[in-house]
Design a protein around this motif. Structure first.
Motif, mmCIF file in Angstrom:
data_model
loop_
_atom_site.group_PDB
_atom_site.id
_atom_site.type_symbol
_atom_site.label_atom_id
_atom_site.label_comp_id
_atom_site.label_asym_id
_atom_site.label_seq_id
_atom_site.Cartn_x
_atom_site.Cartn_y
_atom_site.Cartn_z
ATOM 1 N N ASN A 69 -1.693 -19.214 -0.608
ATOM 2 C CA ASN A 69 -0.907 -18.809 -0.584
ATOM 3 C C ASN A 69 0.635 -19.013 -1.129
ATOM 4 O O ASN A 69 0.545 -18.398 -2.645
ATOM 5 C CB ASN A 69 -0.352 -17.461 0.664
ATOM 6 C CG ASN A 69 -0.477 -16.950 1.274
ATOM 7 O OD1 ASN A 69 -1.978 -16.576 0.629
ATOM 8 N ND2 ASN A 69 -0.379 -16.261 2.706
ATOM 9 N N LYS A 70 0.776 -19.813 -1.012
ATOM 10 C CA LYS A 70 1.375 -21.015 -2.507
ATOM 11 C C LYS A 70 0.391 -21.166 -3.047
ATOM 12 O O LYS A 70 1.852 -20.907 -4.150
ATOM 13 C CB LYS A 70 2.096 -21.991 -1.800
ATOM 14 C CG LYS A 70 2.547 -21.413 -0.248
ATOM 15 C CD LYS A 70 4.154 -21.171 -0.317
ATOM 16 C CE LYS A 70 4.885 -21.257 0.365
ATOM 17 N NZ LYS A 70 6.246 -19.808 1.083
ATOM 18 N N GLY B 153 1.176 -26.283 0.337
ATOM 19 C CA GLY B 153 1.531 -24.959 0.896
ATOM 20 C C GLY B 153 1.055 -24.648 1.651
ATOM 21 O O GLY B 153 0.820 -23.237 1.936
ATOM 22 N N ASP C 92 7.164 -27.882 -2.802
ATOM 23 C CA ASP C 92 7.527 -26.869 -3.296
ATOM 24 C C ASP C 92 7.268 -25.892 -4.266
ATOM 25 O O ASP C 92 7.026 -26.354 -5.151
ATOM 26 C CB ASP C 92 9.335 -27.696 -3.722
ATOM 27 C CG ASP C 92 10.341 -25.874 -3.269
ATOM 28 O OD1 ASP C 92 9.626 -24.527 -3.430
ATOM 29 O OD2 ASP C 92 11.488 -25.902 -3.211
ATOM 30 N N SER C 93 6.423 -25.258 -3.988
ATOM 31 C CA SER C 93 5.463 -24.034 -5.138
ATOM 32 C C SER C 93 7.000 -23.290 -5.986
ATOM 33 O O SER C 93 6.315 -23.162 -6.881
ATOM 34 C CB SER C 93 4.807 -23.177 -4.311
ATOM 35 O OG SER C 93 5.686 -22.645 -3.543
ATOM 36 N N ARG C 94 7.920 -22.722 -5.119
ATOM 37 C CA ARG C 94 8.716 -22.041 -6.401
ATOM 38 C C ARG C 94 9.161 -23.162 -7.014
ATOM 39 O O ARG C 94 9.542 -22.499 -7.725
ATOM 40 C CB ARG C 94 10.033 -22.051 -4.852
ATOM 41 C CG ARG C 94 9.758 -20.692 -3.424
ATOM 42 C CD ARG C 94 10.748 -21.085 -3.187
ATOM 43 N NE ARG C 94 11.081 -22.030 -2.410
ATOM 44 C CZ ARG C 94 12.230 -22.496 -1.422
ATOM 45 N NH1 ARG C 94 13.075 -21.924 -0.884
ATOM 46 N NH2 ARG C 94 12.116 -23.557 -1.254
ATOM 47 N N GLU D 116 0.485 -17.566 -5.126
ATOM 48 C CA GLU D 116 1.903 -17.582 -5.989
ATOM 49 C C GLU D 116 2.277 -18.435 -7.168
ATOM 50 O O GLU D 116 3.069 -18.166 -8.999
ATOM 51 C CB GLU D 116 3.374 -18.106 -5.565
ATOM 52 C CG GLU D 116 3.576 -16.867 -3.689
ATOM 53 C CD GLU D 116 4.610 -17.631 -3.177
ATOM 54 O OE1 GLU D 116 4.875 -18.196 -3.852
ATOM 55 O OE2 GLU D 116 3.890 -16.528 -2.547
ATOM 56 N N VAL D 117 1.771 -19.769 -7.509
ATOM 57 C CA VAL D 117 1.499 -20.886 -8.567
ATOM 58 C C VAL D 117 0.766 -20.278 -9.716
ATOM 59 O O VAL D 117 1.459 -20.345 -11.065
ATOM 60 C CB VAL D 117 1.748 -22.233 -8.188
ATOM 61 C CG1 VAL D 117 1.676 -23.123 -9.809
ATOM 62 C CG2 VAL D 117 2.327 -22.443 -6.797
#
Ligand code: SF4
Length: 372
Positions: free
Chosen positions: A126-127, A123, A100-102, A130-131
């Motif tokens: 793109n994930k 993921g 879970d990149s969030r 974000e990280v």
């Protein structure tokens, strides 16, 4: 007359080949790479949401000489505890994220000193972007951890024929992705539970680039067999100059990981600031409870920094010789323990040997550090 090599002294360090020159990153105030000493890591056995238990383990690890710690972050309850853990930990904290990149993005905002992700399960690009953006915002490094147990699907057939190459390809692919999104504040780890595959994969990666490497054998096993497996594999890497930070992964109390790591680094001469203890196995001649004294001593001095050698010996047979070879040592006799410092017999100790020895050790470490 030819000068005799002193055990544990400069001659024993000759097995270390030239250190691989790497880039430098910082986990909080702890540098990794760039020629800095190989730092010692461990990981909590609890998830971050068990805040009190995690902090208790972190305190024990810090007392044992651990320098960087990691904690699993697997859901929102862990995120909620992470800020307090980071504030109260004496060591930089790395959040360990899978799937879970969030959670990685949120962890970066909670004050962690670094993130650990696995490109095979976070993921896609793109994930990862974000990280890396979140890590960039707060200036923390990311460890890209490649493990034999969680390899990308497209590398499985290569893994079946050439596992070291498959692990390397996974790490090389992650590196290419990171560089393509211009994130280079990186540490890499490539771990196998097979000690020799571990060595081969890290050799391939080390020859390919200059990013710092976190070394370790993953899922090494229970304490004794896992320690043997780790020492075998990590020694081969360290003598080739590969490894900027390390974890000895063992099942059980993580303090054991620090005991093994410090013994390995000081024995190889990779770290010359860690006190080294030798002790006899004891036999029917012993006048001391060597096991108790040496065991307690080890726990007491692991976090001290000063490159001295300490001997705890049970009797007059090998005791005086080994205690003289060490910087400080005791040897049991029927009337008590004889204290030796700097190769000379000093005085007879009686009663609480451990406390007296610790006072002498602290004086010696202060002198060694004052001399620089
Ligand atoms: S030093 Fe003495 S007590 Fe220790 S193992 Fe050797 S003979 Fe036995």
């Amino acid at each position: 007359m030819k000068k005799r090599a002193k055990p544990g002294g400069k001659y024993s360090n000759k097995i270390i080949q030239k250190k691989r020159i790497t880039r430098k990153v910082y986990y909080g105030n702890v540098p990794v790479g760039g020629g800095y000493p190989v730092s010692i890591q461990s990981m909590s056995t609890r998830a971050a949401c068990e805040k009190d238990a995690v902090l208790k383990e972190f305190n024990e690890l810090a007392s044992a000489g651990c320098e960087i710690v990691r904690v699993a972050v697997k859901d929102q309850s862990d995120i909620e505890a992470l800020g307090d853990i980071c504030k109260q930990s004496a060591m930089p904290v790395i959040a360990d994220i899978h799937f879970d990149s969030r959670l990685a993005v949120q962890s970066a905002r909670k004050g962690v000193a670094g993130l650990r992700i696995n490109p095979g399960n976070i993921g896609g690009k793109n994930k990862v972007r974000e990280v890396t953006a979140a890590a960039n915002d707060v200036g923390i490094p990311i460890r890209v951890g490649v493990n034999s147990g969680s390899l990308e699907k497209n590398l499985i057939s290569l893994y079946n024929t050439d596992p070291a190459r498959a692990l390397f390809e996974s790490a090389a692919g992650a590196l290419e992705m990171m560089e393509s999104i211009r994130f280079t504040n990186l540490v890499f780890s490539i771990k196998s539970s097979d000690p020799m595959i571990n060595v081969e994969a890290n050799r391939l990666f080390a020859a390919d680039n200059d990013y710092p490497i976190h070394i370790g054998v993953t899922e090494a096993g229970p304490v004794l067999s896992g320690a043997a497996r780790s020492v075998f594999s990590l020694t081969l890497l360290l003598v080739e100059g590969i490894g900027d930070t390390m974890r000895v992964s063992l099942s059980g109390d993580p303090v054991n990981e620090i005991i093994v790591a410090t013994a390995l680094l000081s024995s190889l001469g990779v770290r010359d600031d860690i006190p080294k203890i030798i002790s006899c196995p004891t036999c029917g001649r012993s006048h001391l409870d060597v096991l108790e004294i040496a065991g307690a001593l080890e726990r007491e001095i692991l976090s001290r920094r000063g490159g001295i050698k300490i001997a705890v010996m049970g009797c007059e047979v090998n005791g005086p010789g080994e205690a003289k070879e060490a910087d400080i040592g005791i040897a049991g006799t029927p009337g008590g323990a004889v204290l030796f410092t700097n190769g000379k017999k000093r005085r007879m100790l009686r009663g609480d040997y451990l406390t007296t020895l610790l006072v002498e050790i602290d004086k010696m470490i202060a002198d060694v550090n004052a001399e620089g």
